[in-house]
Design a protein around this motif. Structure first.
Motif, PDB file in Angstrom:
ATOM      1  N   GLU A 159       0.835  -1.207   0.000  1.00  0.00           N
ATOM      2  CA  GLU A 159       0.000   0.000   0.000  1.00  0.00           C
ATOM      3  C   GLU A 159       0.868   1.256   0.000  1.00  0.00           C
ATOM      4  OE1 GLU A 159      -3.237  -0.045  -0.215  1.00  0.00           O
ATOM      5  OE2 GLU A 159      -3.753  -2.115   0.293  1.00  0.00           O
ATOM      6  N   VAL A 174      -0.766   4.664   0.488  1.00  0.00           N
ATOM      7  CA  VAL A 174      -1.321   4.978   1.806  1.00  0.00           C
ATOM      8  C   VAL A 174      -0.322   5.779   2.638  1.00  0.00           C
ATOM      9  CG1 VAL A 174      -2.051   3.956   4.009  1.00  0.00           C
ATOM     10  CG2 VAL A 174      -2.908   3.025   1.858  1.00  0.00           C
ATOM     11  N   ARG A 216      -5.952   8.391   5.232  1.00  0.00           N
ATOM     12  CA  ARG A 216      -6.020   6.929   5.274  1.00  0.00           C
ATOM     13  C   ARG A 216      -5.117   6.371   6.364  1.00  0.00           C
ATOM     14  NH1 ARG A 216      -5.509   4.059  -0.351  1.00  0.00           N
ATOM     15  NH2 ARG A 216      -6.430   2.366   0.867  1.00  0.00           N
ATOM     16  N   ARG A 263      -6.728   6.000   9.578  1.00  0.00           N
ATOM     17  CA  ARG A 263      -7.645   4.867   9.684  1.00  0.00           C
ATOM     18  C   ARG A 263      -6.908   3.533   9.614  1.00  0.00           C
ATOM     19  NH1 ARG A 263     -10.226   7.377   5.283  1.00  0.00           N
ATOM     20  NH2 ARG A 263     -10.026   5.432   4.105  1.00  0.00           N
ATOM     21  N   ALA A 264      -5.591   3.589   9.626  1.00  0.00           N
ATOM     22  CA  ALA A 264      -4.812   2.357   9.471  1.00  0.00           C
ATOM     23  C   ALA A 264      -5.072   1.396  10.626  1.00  0.00           C
ATOM     24  CB  ALA A 264      -3.322   2.682   9.406  1.00  0.00           C
ATOM     25  N   ARG A 299      -8.409  -7.100   1.875  1.00  0.00           N
ATOM     26  CA  ARG A 299      -8.050  -5.683   1.813  1.00  0.00           C
ATOM     27  C   ARG A 299      -9.212  -4.770   2.191  1.00  0.00           C
ATOM     28  NH1 ARG A 299      -7.929  -1.291  -1.538  1.00  0.00           N
ATOM     29  NH2 ARG A 299      -5.980  -0.069  -1.510  1.00  0.00           N
ATOM     30  N   TRP A 308      -9.216  -1.542   4.927  1.00  0.00           N
ATOM     31  CA  TRP A 308      -9.096  -0.145   4.524  1.00  0.00           C
ATOM     32  C   TRP A 308     -10.409   0.517   4.119  1.00  0.00           C
ATOM     33  CZ3 TRP A 308      -4.570   1.851   5.680  1.00  0.00           C
ATOM     34  CH2 TRP A 308      -3.456   1.001   5.733  1.00  0.00           C
ATOM     35  N   GLU A 309     -11.390  -0.252   3.693  1.00  0.00           N
ATOM     36  CA  GLU A 309     -12.573   0.360   3.102  1.00  0.00           C
ATOM     37  C   GLU A 309     -13.758   0.478   4.050  1.00  0.00           C
ATOM     38  OE1 GLU A 309     -12.114   1.737   0.344  1.00  0.00           O
ATOM     39  OE2 GLU A 309     -10.153   0.806  -0.002  1.00  0.00           O
TER      40      GLU A 309
END
Length: 201
Positions: free
Chosen positions: A82, A85, A91, A94-95, A122, A126-127
């Motif tokens: 990533e 990122v 982002r 939010r890891a 994934r 992350w989403e």
């Protein structure tokens, strides 16, 4: 000489930066992991007077050696999988925890995590909001750790013999245990000690 002094000042400034990021560790593990990655890859710990990278982490940053290794491994995983990122602060905020990323890093090292397997997990990383306990259980199910190898026979026998000898001493020193039982325990300890000396043959 002037160039050397500038390099020293830059190195010491970065050293202070690493120390400050260690203090903020709980707020941003990625920042500290990035610094540790650079410290290790450039060998800066030697310049700062430490014999090993692990000694630097333990003594100067007060970070356990195992934690430091996990942080570096987790950062390496993000850099490979990533890279975008790492430059996206939103982002990064939010890891998942480094413990979660490190599970994936170990799975990758064991050959369990290819592109397809990573794509399958994934989105959950992350989403959408991450439930740490749930995702760690899911990763452990998908990428189980291999069973540890059994101990060598002689080590196992020595451990059994030591346990049997300790039990025999305790039984022999108790007034509530019949003498015959204590003697059988002592005989068992002797048999195991002999077996350990012979290597289990």
């Amino acid at each position: 000489m002037i160039a050397e002094r500038k390099e020293v000042r830059a190195s010491e400034a970065f050293r202070a930066q690493v120390l400050e990021s260690a203090r903020r560790f709980k707020a941003s593990w990625v920042e500290l992991a990035a610094h540790l990655w650079r410290v290790r890859s450039e060998g800066l710990w030697e310049e700062w007077g430490y014999a090993t990278f692990e000694a630097y982490c333990s003594k100067e940053l007060r970070i356990r050696r195992t934690t430091a290794r996990k942080l570096v491994a987790s950062y390496g995983f993000l850099a490979r999988r990533e890279p975008e990122v790492l430059s996206d602060r939103e982002r990064l905020n939010r890891a998942p925890s480094f413990e979660v990323i490190e599970v994936l890093s170990r799975a990758e090292e064991r050959g369990q995590l290819d592109d397809e397997a990573y794509a399958a997990v994934r989105e959950s990383l992350w989403e959408r909001p991450v439930d740490e306990s749930e995702i760690r259980r899911e990763l452990a199910r998908r990428f189980p750790e291999p069973e540890p190898p059994p101990p060598p026979v002689d080590l196992e026998l020595r451990r059994f013999a030591a346990q049997a000898r300790k039990l025999a001493r305790e039984l022999g020193g108790s007034s509530r245990i019949p003498r015959a039982i204590a003697e059988r325990a002592a005989a068992l300890a002797e048999d195991l000690e002999e077996l350990a000396r012979s290597g289990g043959a």
